[in-house]
Write a protein that holds these residues in place. Sequence first.
Motif, mmCIF file in Angstrom:
data_model
loop_
_atom_site.group_PDB
_atom_site.id
_atom_site.type_symbol
_atom_site.label_atom_id
_atom_site.label_comp_id
_atom_site.label_asym_id
_atom_site.label_seq_id
_atom_site.Cartn_x
_atom_site.Cartn_y
_atom_site.Cartn_z
ATOM 1 N N LEU A 187 0.827 -1.193 0.000
ATOM 2 C CA LEU A 187 0.000 0.000 0.000
ATOM 3 C C LEU A 187 0.870 1.256 0.000
ATOM 4 N N HIS A 188 1.942 1.234 0.766
ATOM 5 C CA HIS A 188 2.862 2.367 0.793
ATOM 6 C C HIS A 188 3.444 2.637 -0.596
ATOM 7 N N ASP A 189 3.896 1.589 -1.272
ATOM 8 C CA ASP A 189 4.494 1.755 -2.603
ATOM 9 C C ASP A 189 3.472 2.236 -3.623
ATOM 10 N N ASP A 190 2.253 1.682 -3.570
ATOM 11 C CA ASP A 190 1.223 2.092 -4.527
ATOM 12 C C ASP A 190 0.794 3.537 -4.285
ATOM 13 N N LEU A 191 0.697 3.933 -3.015
ATOM 14 C CA LEU A 191 0.353 5.310 -2.693
ATOM 15 C C LEU A 191 1.442 6.259 -3.181
ATOM 16 N N GLU A 192 2.696 5.879 -2.987
ATOM 17 C CA GLU A 192 3.804 6.725 -3.423
ATOM 18 C C GLU A 192 3.790 6.911 -4.939
ATOM 19 N N ARG A 193 3.493 5.836 -5.673
ATOM 20 C CA ARG A 193 3.422 5.948 -7.134
ATOM 21 C C ARG A 193 2.265 6.850 -7.557
ATOM 22 N N ALA A 194 1.119 6.744 -6.864
ATOM 23 C CA ALA A 194 -0.036 7.573 -7.212
ATOM 24 C C ALA A 194 0.248 9.052 -6.961
ATOM 25 N N LEU A 195 0.897 9.352 -5.829
ATOM 26 C CA LEU A 195 1.217 10.740 -5.517
ATOM 27 C C LEU A 195 2.294 11.280 -6.440
ATOM 28 N N HIS A 196 3.228 10.418 -6.815
ATOM 29 C CA HIS A 196 4.290 10.844 -7.729
ATOM 30 C C HIS A 196 3.706 11.182 -9.109
ATOM 31 N N LYS A 197 2.714 10.383 -9.525
ATOM 32 C CA LYS A 197 2.054 10.651 -10.799
ATOM 33 C C LYS A 197 1.320 11.971 -10.734
ATOM 34 N N GLY A 198 0.629 12.218 -9.606
ATOM 35 C CA GLY A 198 0.032 13.507 -9.303
ATOM 36 C C GLY A 198 -1.089 13.910 -10.231
ATOM 37 N N GLY A 199 -1.452 15.164 -10.117
ATOM 38 C CA GLY A 199 -2.525 15.748 -10.908
ATOM 39 C C GLY A 199 -2.683 17.205 -10.517
ATOM 40 N N ALA A 200 -3.754 17.828 -10.951
ATOM 41 C CA ALA A 200 -4.003 19.218 -10.597
ATOM 42 C C ALA A 200 -4.329 19.318 -9.111
ATOM 43 N N PRO A 201 -4.085 20.494 -8.473
ATOM 44 C CA PRO A 201 -4.410 20.665 -7.056
ATOM 45 C C PRO A 201 -5.871 20.354 -6.778
ATOM 46 N N ASN A 202 -6.112 19.634 -5.698
ATOM 47 C CA ASN A 202 -7.460 19.240 -5.251
ATOM 48 C C ASN A 202 -8.129 18.236 -6.186
ATOM 49 N N GLU A 203 -7.403 17.685 -7.133
ATOM 50 C CA GLU A 203 -7.983 16.703 -8.040
ATOM 51 C C GLU A 203 -7.954 15.320 -7.383
ATOM 52 N N GLU A 204 -9.080 14.593 -7.486
ATOM 53 C CA GLU A 204 -9.150 13.260 -6.906
ATOM 54 C C GLU A 204 -8.300 12.281 -7.728
ATOM 55 N N LEU A 205 -7.493 11.505 -7.021
ATOM 56 C CA LEU A 205 -6.671 10.475 -7.654
ATOM 57 C C LEU A 205 -7.134 9.113 -7.165
ATOM 58 N N LEU A 206 -7.270 8.176 -8.074
ATOM 59 C CA LEU A 206 -7.681 6.821 -7.730
ATOM 60 C C LEU A 206 -6.530 5.865 -8.011
ATOM 61 N N PHE A 207 -6.322 4.893 -7.139
ATOM 62 C CA PHE A 207 -5.335 3.849 -7.394
ATOM 63 C C PHE A 207 -5.798 2.564 -6.709
ATOM 64 N N GLU A 208 -5.225 1.470 -7.119
ATOM 65 C CA GLU A 208 -5.592 0.157 -6.599
ATOM 66 C C GLU A 208 -4.406 -0.445 -5.870
ATOM 67 N N SER A 209 -4.676 -1.084 -4.744
ATOM 68 C CA SER A 209 -3.626 -1.742 -3.970
ATOM 69 C C SER A 209 -4.222 -2.913 -3.223
ATOM 70 N N GLU A 210 -3.561 -4.054 -3.335
ATOM 71 C CA GLU A 210 -3.992 -5.268 -2.635
ATOM 72 C C GLU A 210 -5.456 -5.587 -2.915
ATOM 73 N N GLY A 211 -5.877 -5.365 -4.166
ATOM 74 C CA GLY A 211 -7.236 -5.705 -4.583
ATOM 75 C C GLY A 211 -8.298 -4.722 -4.146
ATOM 76 N N GLU A 212 -7.922 -3.573 -3.592
ATOM 77 C CA GLU A 212 -8.882 -2.589 -3.115
ATOM 78 C C GLU A 212 -8.578 -1.245 -3.764
ATOM 79 N N HIS A 213 -9.641 -0.469 -4.070
ATOM 80 C CA HIS A 213 -9.480 0.842 -4.682
ATOM 81 C C HIS A 213 -9.467 1.927 -3.600
ATOM 82 N N PHE A 214 -8.619 2.942 -3.807
ATOM 83 C CA PHE A 214 -8.494 4.050 -2.870
ATOM 84 C C PHE A 214 -8.609 5.370 -3.625
ATOM 85 N N GLU A 215 -9.053 6.402 -2.891
ATOM 86 C CA GLU A 215 -9.112 7.750 -3.456
ATOM 87 C C GLU A 215 -8.166 8.667 -2.694
#
Length: 552
Positions: A242-270
Motif C-alpha cells: 500500500l505504501h508503494d502504490d500510494l507513493e506511485r499515485a502521488l508521484h504521478k500527481g494531478g491538478a491541485p485538489n484533483e481526486e486520484l484513484l489507485f488500486e492496492s492489494e485488490g482494493e481501490h483508494f481515493e
Amino acid sequence: MLCAQLTPSPATFTEIQNFSDCAYYYNYPYPTRQFKLALSNGSLQPASFFSRIIGVRPLCCQEVSQSVQEINQSLDPLVIDSSFQKYMNIPKDDIVSQAGSILTFRPKLDPLLQSHPEIEGIIYMDKEGKILYNSNQKSMNYSYDFASDPLFMKAASVYKPVLSQLHQTLYTLGPPQESISLIRPVTYLISGEINAWLIVDIKAEHFRSLMNGTYESGDGQILLYHPASGNVISKQDLSGELHDDLERALHKGGAPNEELLFESEGEHFEVIAQEIAPTGWQMVLLTPFDAITQGIKESRLWSLLIAFLSMIAACFIAFPLISGLRRVEHQLYASKVKEKEKELLLLQAQINPHFLFNTLETIESLAMKRDGEAVRSVVQSVSRMMRYNAKSDHGWSTLRDEMAFVTHFLKIHRHRNGVEVACDWEVSPDLLDLPVMKLVIQPFIENALKYGWTPVMKADDFQLTVRIHRQETWLFFRIENTGNSIKDTDLEKINKMTRGEMDDDDPYFHQHTGISNVYQRLVFSYGDSVLMHFSKLPDQGTVVEFQIPFHT
C-alpha cells in the motif's frame, strides 16, 4: 575541522521561508506552509464530505505549522544574544572561554525545553568544529562520528531554516528516537556570515499527536509523507504494498485538489492532493473508494425521501405561512444584522495564543536576568493590550488609542528581540479623537515586522511610517516599511482580494488570513466603499494604502 567534511545535498532538506501568516490579536491563524491532502469519507453525504475537506486542510496544516514556527521564533532571543555570538568565534580548544560563554547563554534554552516536551534536544555546531548538546531527556554521545552522519553532513550547507526528513537520533546515548529536525542557521552579526547551526530534534510522535482528532473516520486515515525520501508518519502503519502504490499515485500527481484513484492489494483508494510548498512534506488523507460510493448511494436515497416528505409537508403548511411571511422576513433581516455585528466582534476578539506564549517566555527570560524594570514594562504593555482588545465598545475606538496599542506592541517586540523598531507617525492632531474601527493599524505593522524585518537589520535598514489625513468625506491611511519587499505573487493575490476577485477555493487565503481579516472587518464596518491597495517602494519596501468614509 568538522565543516570541511560536510557536503550539501538539496534532496534532503527543503527551504522554509515563512512558517506562518497568522495575525496575533484578532484573526484565527492559518499557516503559510501547505501539505498535500487526500481526503475521503464514505460515511458522509456529499455536502458533508466536501465541507470536511475544506475544514480539515487548514486545521491539520495549522497545527503542524504553528508548532514548528513557535519553536523557530523561540530561538530568536538566543541567536542575537551577545554571549552566544561571542561563543561562535571561540576556538575549539579554548575550553575555559567556552565554559564562560555557555554559562551565560545556556539558560535561554531552558524555557524552550521546558515548554516544549516534544523537543528531544537541541544541537549546536559551528565552523570551528564545536558541538554542544542541550536536552532535558537525553545525553549526547560525543564519541559519535558526526562527520559521517547525513544530518550533520547536510546541515552545514543550509542557509535558511529548513525541516529535515525523518531520521534516527543515533548520536545520543540510549535507544535512538525517530525525529524530524528543524535546522536553523545562525548569522554572526558583525560579519553577516553564517558561522553556526542549531539543530532542534522534534519527536516524530509529536507530529502523530497533532493529527489526532483532525479527521475522524473509521474508513480513512491521515498521514504525513516526504516524497524525497519516502518517509511516512501516520497513526496507523501502512503495508509495504500500500505504501508503494500510494507513493506511485502521488508521484504521478494531478491538478491541485484533483481526486486520484489507485488500486492496492485488490482494493481501490481515493486521494485528493494539495501540496504545501515549501516544506517538502505532504499531508495525505487516504480512504477506500468503496466506502465513498456506498455513502453516495445512501445520500441519494435520503435525498429522495427528504424531497418526498418536503412536498407533503408543503401542502399542509404553505397557506398558513403566507399570512405571516412579512413578519418572518423582518425577523430574518434583524437576525442578519445581529449576526453581522457578532461576526465583526468575533474577528476583532481573536488573539493568537502564540503571541501570549512568546510574551510569557520573554517575561521568564527577563526575570531570570533579574531585570525587574523590563519585566514590569512587558507585563504593563501586554496587560493594556489585552484590556483594550477585550473592552466592550462594539468594536470602535479612537485613533489615539489605536496608536497607543501599536506603541505597546512595538515595546514588547523590542524586549523580545533586543532591537528597537521606531514608527514615524504623521497624523494631524485634530484626527486623534476620531472614532475608527479597532485594530485598523496594528495588523499591518505586525505584517511588516513578520516579512519585512530581520534581527540583523540596522536601524536605517527598516523604517516604519504611518500617514493619516482627511480629504473631504474620506480618511486616508498609508502604512509603509523600508524592509524586504512583498513577493510579486503575494502582491497580485492580495490586490485581487481587495478588488473583490478573491477565489474562496484558493488555498492562499486559507493560510494567509491576516490581511484578508482586516479587509473583511473594514467592509463590515464601513461598507463596500472601502478601497485598499498594496504596492512596492521603488528601492525596497512595501506600502499599503486604504481609504474609509469619514465618521465623526
